[in-house]
Design a protein around this motif. Structure first.
Motif, PDB file in Angstrom:
ATOM      1  N   TYR A 202     -13.377   4.758   2.459  1.00  0.00           N
ATOM      2  CA  TYR A 202     -12.994   4.112   1.213  1.00  0.00           C
ATOM      3  C   TYR A 202     -14.352   3.230   0.801  1.00  0.00           C
ATOM      4  CZ  TYR A 202      -8.160   4.888   2.519  1.00  0.00           C
ATOM      5  OH  TYR A 202      -6.992   5.290   2.503  1.00  0.00           O
TER       6      TYR A 202
ATOM      7  N   PHE B  21      -9.393   7.899   9.097  1.00  0.00           N
ATOM      8  CA  PHE B  21      -9.424   7.658   7.638  1.00  0.00           C
ATOM      9  C   PHE B  21     -10.701   8.066   7.059  1.00  0.00           C
ATOM     10  CE2 PHE B  21      -6.045   5.016   9.609  1.00  0.00           C
ATOM     11  CZ  PHE B  21      -5.230   5.155   8.489  1.00  0.00           C
TER      12      PHE B  21
ATOM     13  N   ALA C 130      -5.071   0.509   4.141  1.00  0.00           N
ATOM     14  CA  ALA C 130      -4.298   1.757   4.323  1.00  0.00           C
ATOM     15  C   ALA C 130      -4.094   1.994   6.073  1.00  0.00           C
ATOM     16  CB  ALA C 130      -5.405   2.829   4.068  1.00  0.00           C
TER      17      ALA C 130
ATOM     18  N   GLY D 186       0.916  -1.288  -0.019  1.00  0.00           N
ATOM     19  CA  GLY D 186       0.145   0.081   0.004  1.00  0.00           C
ATOM     20  C   GLY D 186       1.084   1.170   0.043  1.00  0.00           C
ATOM     21  N   ASP D 187       0.303   2.428   0.413  1.00  0.00           N
ATOM     22  CA  ASP D 187       1.002   3.696   0.141  1.00  0.00           C
ATOM     23  C   ASP D 187       2.276   3.311   1.396  1.00  0.00           C
ATOM     24  OD1 ASP D 187      -0.840   4.705  -1.357  1.00  0.00           O
ATOM     25  OD2 ASP D 187      -1.966   5.672   0.026  1.00  0.00           O
TER      26      ASP D 187
ATOM     27  N   TYR E  98      -0.326   2.409   7.750  1.00  0.00           N
ATOM     28  CA  TYR E  98      -0.011   3.266   9.052  1.00  0.00           C
ATOM     29  C   TYR E  98       0.568   2.916  10.230  1.00  0.00           C
ATOM     30  CZ  TYR E  98      -1.054   6.322  12.911  1.00  0.00           C
ATOM     31  OH  TYR E  98      -0.814   6.910  14.175  1.00  0.00           O
TER      32      TYR E  98
ATOM     33  N   ALA F 101      -2.166  11.887   1.067  1.00  0.00           N
ATOM     34  CA  ALA F 101      -3.102  10.831   2.061  1.00  0.00           C
ATOM     35  C   ALA F 101      -4.387  11.269   2.035  1.00  0.00           C
ATOM     36  CB  ALA F 101      -2.352  11.063   3.328  1.00  0.00           C
TER      37      ALA F 101
END
Length: 809
Positions: free
Chosen positions: A776, A773, A785, A381-382, A789, A637
């Protein structure tokens, strides 16, 4: 019909006494067990499903190891599969698997075979994914007491328990609890056995019954072997494996259940333990994360380079960590001395981890990683890197920097003169050696003035261009230096970059950018990137967040609310009265940069100092708490990150941070799977429960709600309790002064001794990291996500050695 009589003792290794004081009683207990095994050939004894009791006993009684081995080999003394009896919700699924590995290996080391049943008599609820965890170690059954609700109780004492992934085990619910203590009067004891048999028959799905003799810290009753022999059929001495084997031989068709076991219908669930002494849970989370996602990957990367330390060091770190996982330990519901000793174990494990990491990095200095910033990414992921580094002061102020191809930014956390060393030049080698023991010497500079040397040392990860300390010594001697003054600096900074290359491992060059990196515009009290805009309510400091793509706005986020708590370490009990809200004192822009923007918020919270003597209200005298929160919005983000710090000066209260939003109940991750937790509040249908339902749920990594806009949620690095009413909330601190009380409306019975535990008031500096968050489309997307984190990329500047090959950027 057959009744399998399992003689046992439920052994909390530490609880209302310290581990060493309970060990004194353990030695007496196992002395008695061995004597009974010697005198009565039909007698058997089971060590509570955990193996550490063997270790604790034989450290004091090494002369009885031969006896222990003989009874383990014969199967008359049984132990395992656990190393310790864990809480399931406050430790990671991987830690549970390592717990089983340690326990099973320990039993085999002493010549026995571990019990192949997940015996968890007193754990405060059970994971939906426990069947998969047990199956991963070849275990096909579980035996438990707490946790079943009405839907599970209706299945009888045996059912098929299915994990979300489809793994199945045979589950046995103990209808009359996990242990019975018999009267020494023979007729009274026979009456107890008849009553127990009737109660077991009332809920039995099989002709095979399980009856356990022995309870908390109980010693074996010496008359039991003769009593059971005299009573005869259907009572026989047995163990868990024999009972479950007999059940399997019946080829029963059992009803199935899938899900958690977290109900207080028959036995108190004790969900207040999720937030008792939160600092313990946070430290456990950080150490678990470090071992899994830092130390083990570094050791794997460094394996080809140099002589690796023995694998027993890593096992030692895990063992120390898991010794903190018994349910009365990690749950924070023991006396203060127990939890002080847990801190010592954590410190020992952290020291082992520190040395293993240092050794791995030094060996990686002989690889292509030398001189690069090594980045490990635990999650897909990110990838956003925020890592603390010790760097030379001149590099901190060097201007625009790049990590690989990406703009990077530094945030100076601390830069200070930590010591000054002055004396004769003969002492210089010793000083440098002592510095090297604490930190590699990152940067050296010196000036020789006649026979006096003035030097500056910056501690930190060794830079490629740092001259060896031997060079300083040689030049000083050659110049005729007689006296030396060294000023030692420590500069702690945070390196951040918004995008990292794909892959779990990257070696990147950190360098000053040539051109093209623009300074961001001056910030105003708010944050924005291409996806979210954030505004601050100037009265209470709550946030309004607007998502650009959908146009949706969330309001009232990050609401600090405090309520009085008259409960104990097991159960939260709210004092009547409205929650106390915070007041915003000031908002300041944080450091601008190419990776993220930030705001610094300062709140004031005026709280009653404690409860009144009657414990039914909060006192009129007050204390003021200043709460500092740093809000971070990364450039690309769709979530906000929070770092909150305060000193807890109030007693008898619970402070939560709330995030309002739509959605009934919640979704949450739990040991690798997603579970659904519906809302359940006290009402007529729960009036007769052993403990009333509470809005306190275990937070493994993230929790979420399904709303019309999608799935939105929260996540945390180490906070272990969330609420799901009126949105989602995270508990930042819960302060109580009693181990257990018997005057709580939520739980009428005692859960432990009524001892004062001032340490559970948590009068200390509180630090918390968590995130919110935006919505989504699916829970899977939000979960990915959130995991990125909570287990972020981490990086190290790899030192160089004379043998280092040139590294590719």
């Amino acid at each position: 019909m057959r009744v399998h009589v399992v003689c046992t003792t439920h052994w909390d290794r530490e609880w209302y006494l310290s581990a060493e004081r309970f060990r004194f009683r353990l030695v007496q207990t196992l002395d008695a067990v061995l004597d009974l095994l010697e005198r009565h050939p039909a007698y058997r004894f089971t060590l509570d499903g955990q193996a550490i009791m063997l270790e604790d006993y034989l450290e004091i009684r090494p002369e009885r190891e031969t006896e222990v081995r003989g009874h383990l080999t014969s199967g008359r003394l049984r132990a395992g599969p656990w190393y310790v009896q864990p809480d399931e919700f406050l430790v990671s699924g991987e830690a549970l698997r390592r717990n089983l590995d340690l326990g099973m290996a320990l039993v085999r080391r002493f010549g026995g075979e571990p019990v192949m049943a997940g015996y968890l008599p007193d754990a405060f609820g059970h994971l939906a994914n426990l069947p998969a965890i047990l199956r991963s170690r070849g275990i096909a059954a579980a035996i438990f007491t707490r946790g079943p609700g009405p839907e599970v109780s209706a299945l009888g004492d045996l059912f098929c328990w299915r994990a979300p992934g489809g793994e199945e085990i045979t589950a046995h619910r103990q209808p009359i609890g996990y242990g019975l203590t018999l009267s020494p009067d023979p007729e009274a004891a026979r009456s107890q056995l008849r009553t127990a048999l009737e109660e077991l028959q009332a809920e039995a799905n099989s002709h095979e019954f399980l009856l356990q003799l022995g309870s908390d810290h109980s010693r074996p009753q010496p008359f039991v072997p003769d009593l059971i022999s005299e009573v005869g059929a259907p009572f026989v001495f047995s163990d868990h494996d024999a009972y479950l084997g007999a059940v399997q031989a019946e080829h029963l068709t059992l009803l199935s259940y899938q899900g958690e076991l977290r109900s207080g219908q028959s036995h108190p669930l004790l969900s207040g333990t999720l937030s008792a002494r939160l600092y313990l849970k946070q430290r456990n989370y950080a150490l678990d994360d470090r071992l899994r996602f830092t130390i083990e990957p570094l050791l794997a990367l460094a394996r080809p380079y140099g002589a690796a330390p023995p694998e027993t060091y890593l096992r030692r770190a895990w063992t120390l960590l898991i010794r903190n996982h018994p349910h009365d330990s990690i749950c924070g519901c023991s006396i203060d001395e127990v939890h002080d000793e847990m801190d010592v174990r954590s410190q020992q494990a952290e020291s082992v981890a520190e040395e293993l990491g240092r050794d791995a990095l030094e060996r990686l200095g002989q690889s292509a990683f030398a001189g690069c910033l090594l980045v490990l990414s635990p999650q897909e992921g990110d990838r956003r890197l925020t890592t603390e580094l010790l760097l030379a002061r001149h590099e901190v102020t060097a201007g625009a920097l790049r990590l690989g191809a990406q703009p990077a930014q530094f945030r100076v956390l601390r830069s200070a003169l930590v010591s000054t060393l002055a004396g004769l030049v003969a002492e210089l080698p010793q000083w440098l050696e002592q510095l090297g023991d604490r930190h590699p010497i990152r940067f050296l500079s010196w000036t020789v003035r006649d026979t006096h040397l003035e030097g500056e040392v910056d501690e930190g990860a060794r830079a490629p261009d740092c001259p060896p300390p031997d060079t300083l010594i040689a030049e000083a001697i050659a110049a005729g230096v007689q006296t030396v003054e060294l000023r030692v600096y420590q500069t702690l900074v945070q390196l951040s970059v918004d995008h990292l290359p794909e892959g779990e491992v990257a070696a990147l060059k950190l360098q000053v950018a040539e051109a093209g990196v623009q300074s961001p515009p001056e910030q105003v009290p708010g944050l924005a990137n291409g996806q979210l805009s954030v505004e601050v309510n100037r009265e209470d400091g709550t946030l309004s967040v607007t998502e650009h793509a959908s146009g949706q706005t969330w309001t009232g986020l990050h609401a600090l609310r405090d309520v009085g708590d008259r409960g104990d370490t097991y159960t939260f009990s709210a004092v009547p009265g409205a929650p106390i809200k915070s007041r915003l004192l000031r908002t300041e822009p944080g450091e601008p940069g190419p990776a993220f923007g930030s705001l610094n918020l300062t709140y004031e919270l005026t709280l009653p100092r404690q409860l009144t003597p009657g414990r039914d209200a909060r006192s009129p005298d007050t204390v003021t708490m200043l709460i500092q929160t740093r809000v971070v919005l990364w450039n690309s983000a769709r979530h906000l990150e929070f770092q909150t710090t305060f000193t807890n000066t109030a007693l008898d209260h619970r402070l939560r941070v709330g995030f309002p939003g739509d959605g009934a109940g919640s979704l949450a991750d739990s040991a690798g799977v997603t579970v659904i937790r519906p809302e359940l509040r006290p009402g007529p249908e729960t009036a007769n429960w052993a403990e009333q339902p509470a809005d306190a749920h275990p937070l493994n990594h993230w929790a979420a709600k399904q709303s019309p806009a999608g799935v939105w949620g929260v996540a945390s690095r180490g906070l272990s309790e969330y609420g799901q009413e009126s949105g989602l909330s995270l508990t930042l601190v819960r302060s109580v002064g009693w181990l257990s009380r018997d005057d709580l409306p939520e739980r009428p019975s005692q859960a432990g001794p009524p001892y004062p535990v001032p340490g559970a008031q948590c009068q200390r500096i509180i630090q918390a990291e968590y995130a919110w968050f935006a919505a989504y489309q699916t829970a899977e997307q939000l979960g990915a996500a959130a995991l990125a984190y909570v287990h972020p990329p981490r990086g190290w500047l790899v030192p160089t050695s004379p043998q280092s090959p040139s590294a590719e950027g």
